[in-house]
Write a protein that holds these residues in place. Structure first.
Motif, PDB file in Angstrom:
ATOM      1  N   ASP A  70      93.436 -25.707  34.145  1.00  0.00           N
ATOM      2  CA  ASP A  70      93.140 -26.929  34.894  1.00  0.00           C
ATOM      3  C   ASP A  70      91.781 -27.478  34.481  1.00  0.00           C
ATOM      4  O   ASP A  70      90.757 -26.802  34.661  1.00  0.00           O
ATOM      5  N   PRO A  71      91.736 -28.695  33.948  1.00  0.00           N
ATOM      6  CA  PRO A  71      90.445 -29.222  33.455  1.00  0.00           C
ATOM      7  C   PRO A  71      89.385 -29.375  34.541  1.00  0.00           C
ATOM      8  O   PRO A  71      88.207 -29.187  34.271  1.00  0.00           O
ATOM      9  N   GLN A  72      89.788 -29.702  35.753  1.00  0.00           N
ATOM     10  CA  GLN A  72      88.789 -29.839  36.818  1.00  0.00           C
ATOM     11  C   GLN A  72      88.110 -28.499  37.097  1.00  0.00           C
ATOM     12  O   GLN A  72      86.882 -28.418  37.212  1.00  0.00           O
ATOM     13  N   GLU A  73      88.905 -27.434  37.181  1.00  0.00           N
ATOM     14  CA  GLU A  73      88.340 -26.107  37.400  1.00  0.00           C
ATOM     15  C   GLU A  73      87.510 -25.663  36.200  1.00  0.00           C
ATOM     16  O   GLU A  73      86.477 -25.009  36.337  1.00  0.00           O
ATOM     17  N   ALA A  74      87.953 -26.061  35.002  1.00  0.00           N
ATOM     18  CA  ALA A  74      87.268 -25.629  33.783  1.00  0.00           C
ATOM     19  C   ALA A  74      85.892 -26.261  33.628  1.00  0.00           C
ATOM     20  O   ALA A  74      84.943 -25.593  33.178  1.00  0.00           O
ATOM     21  N   PHE A  75      85.752 -27.518  34.000  1.00  0.00           N
ATOM     22  CA  PHE A  75      84.545 -28.258  33.613  1.00  0.00           C
ATOM     23  C   PHE A  75      83.632 -28.667  34.759  1.00  0.00           C
ATOM     24  O   PHE A  75      82.523 -29.153  34.511  1.00  0.00           O
ATOM     25  N   THR A  76      84.044 -28.466  36.000  1.00  0.00           N
ATOM     26  CA  THR A  76      83.188 -28.889  37.113  1.00  0.00           C
ATOM     27  C   THR A  76      81.829 -28.192  37.047  1.00  0.00           C
ATOM     28  O   THR A  76      81.727 -26.971  37.006  1.00  0.00           O
TER      29      THR A  76
END
Length: 443
Positions: A70-76
């Motif tokens: 999940d990009p949100q979890e990866a980059f937040t």
């Protein structure tokens, strides 16, 4: 001490354990609050993570590890993103290498038509990655990009996301510097080089050790032996298998003919492409060598661990690939102003090339990015070769942005590894068929 959140995009890569070990070897200076692995292929990433967890357990057991698709979890709130995506994985690399060889054209991962096919697959996923990072990460983020082919990716990012905080790097010059240092009997950190070129398309002009230019010694050695020593496994395991020994050895032919500078090893694909094709195994390319070697070894170690609980630590290692990306990140993090070869917008660094060329030159890496070392004008032979390669790469990016078949055909025809437009068209048409679902539609 400041702690960082760092995400590895392409966490399922077999290079990931080595990068993480390199990070943790520097944990006292570059402390991580959280390490995240992000990949679209959860199954592959989970396998690699088996090894990663063992590395963390041994070296920094308090470190939080997150695996995600999940990009949100990866980059937040991420501070650093190490990008090492391989779109299509090794199955597509095999097509990249074998389709050109079918027409007696160089079949290589990042150079020639194969590199162009790979680049075409990577442009828009890289742009998407940047958009995710812009949306979720800290505003002070840095993407340190290893995603290949670096020149094509860097050119596309320059045009499509010009304000992104991306540092484009490649470990090939660092690998060559490691060989140069071994030949001279010094540490790689004691070597300072002058260099100009494009990524995988350039030349070392000076090699200073303690202020003395020892390039004449290197050129003399290379004429006889290439950039080889008797036992390359003691220099670097990563670049000592049969195909790499051939690559290091082939440099001698280039230096015999053009003795002024030391070429990047990948110049063999452009300057002696007939020799490369004649000596290639069209049925077993480098992709097969990697899948049957490094890939198989790592995943076999994972299977063995799952069966027995014993981890074979020889299944991966820290080479220049892992060391270099961490060194660059630390220089960005702490304003160390360390000197590296990086890929940057020219803006006069090479005086007689266009300002908008993405060139590979020395730079001092600060917290604000690279401070480029100006090279001045380069001689006509090298300028001409680079302009042809630049045109090929820029046309390919045009083709991707415009969805243009004609521009893609122009790009392949312009490339020095391709002998005629007939050849280029056959290769392009085969690539379009092989890359369905990966390439943008061309009209």
């Amino acid at each position: 001490m400041k702690k960082f959140i760092l995400t590895i995009a392409g966490g399922g890569s077999t290079y990931t354990p080595g990068i993480i070990k390199s990070l943790l070897l520097n944990k006292e200076q570059f402390k991580l609050e959280e390490l995240r692995m992000y990949d679209l292929d959860a199954e592959r990433q989970n396998k690699v993570a088996v090894v990663v967890r063992e590395v963390i357990k041994e070296m920094d057991p308090e470190l939080k590890l997150t695996l995600t698709t999940d990009p949100q979890e990866a980059f937040t709130n991420a501070d650093f993103i190490f990008a090492q995506m391989r779109v299509g994985k090794y199955a597509m690399r095999e097509h990249d290498e074998k389709i050109p060889l079918k027409y007696d054209v160089v079949g290589q991962e990042t150079c020639g038509p194969g590199g162009m096919a790979y680049g075409f697959r990577t442009i828009f996923p890289m742009v998407q990655l940047i958009d995710y990072v812009e949306k979720y990460a800290k505003k002070s983020y840095w993407i340190v990009n290893y995603s290949n082919p670096a020149s094509i990716v860097a050119e596309a990012v320059r045009r499509l996301r010009p304000n992104a905080r991306v540092m484009n790097i490649c470990d090939m010059p660092v690998g060559a510097m490691r060989n140069i240092s071994a030949i001279l009997g010094c540490k790689r950190e004691e070597l300072t080089v002058e260099y100009f070129g494009l990524n995988h398309f350039g030349w070392f002009t000076k090699a200073y050790v303690n202020g003395v230019d020892r390039m004449p010694e290197i050129l003399e050695h290379t004429k006889k032996h290439g950039l080889l020593l008797p036992d390359m496994s003691k220099v670097d395991v990563q670049h000592s298998d049969p195909s790499w020994l051939k690559t290091w050895g082939n440099i001698k032919y280039l230096v015999e003919m053009f003795p002024e500078y030391l070429p990047n090893p990948y110049m063999q694909y452009y300057l002696i492409s007939d020799h490369i094709v004649e000596n290639a195994n069209k049925e077993r390319t480098r992709a097969n060598e990697v899948m049957e070697g490094r890939e198989k070894k790592l995943f076999s170690a994972v299977d063995r661990y799952n069966d027995t609980g014993e981890m074979d630590t020889s299944a991966f290692y820290v080479g220049v690939h892992g060391q270099f990306i961490v060194d660059v990140a630390m220089s960005l993090a702490f304003d160390l102003r360390k000197r590296f070869l990086v890929i940057v917008e020219n803006k006069g660094a090479i005086a007689n090339l266009p300002d908008d060329a993405m060139v590979e030159v020395p730079a001092y890496i600060t917290s604000n990015g690279p401070e480029v070392v100006r090279v001045g004008e380069i001689p006509l032979f090298y300028k001409g070769l680079m302009e042809q390669q630049l045109a090929s790469e820029k046309l390919l990016v045009d083709a991707a942005i415009e969805g243009s078949y004609t521009k893609a055909l122009m790009a392949l025809t312009m490339n020095k590894t391709v002998k005629s437009a007939f050849q280029a068209k056959k290769i392009l048409d085969d690539f379009i068929e092989a890359n369905k679902g990966y390439w943008p539609e061309l009209k």
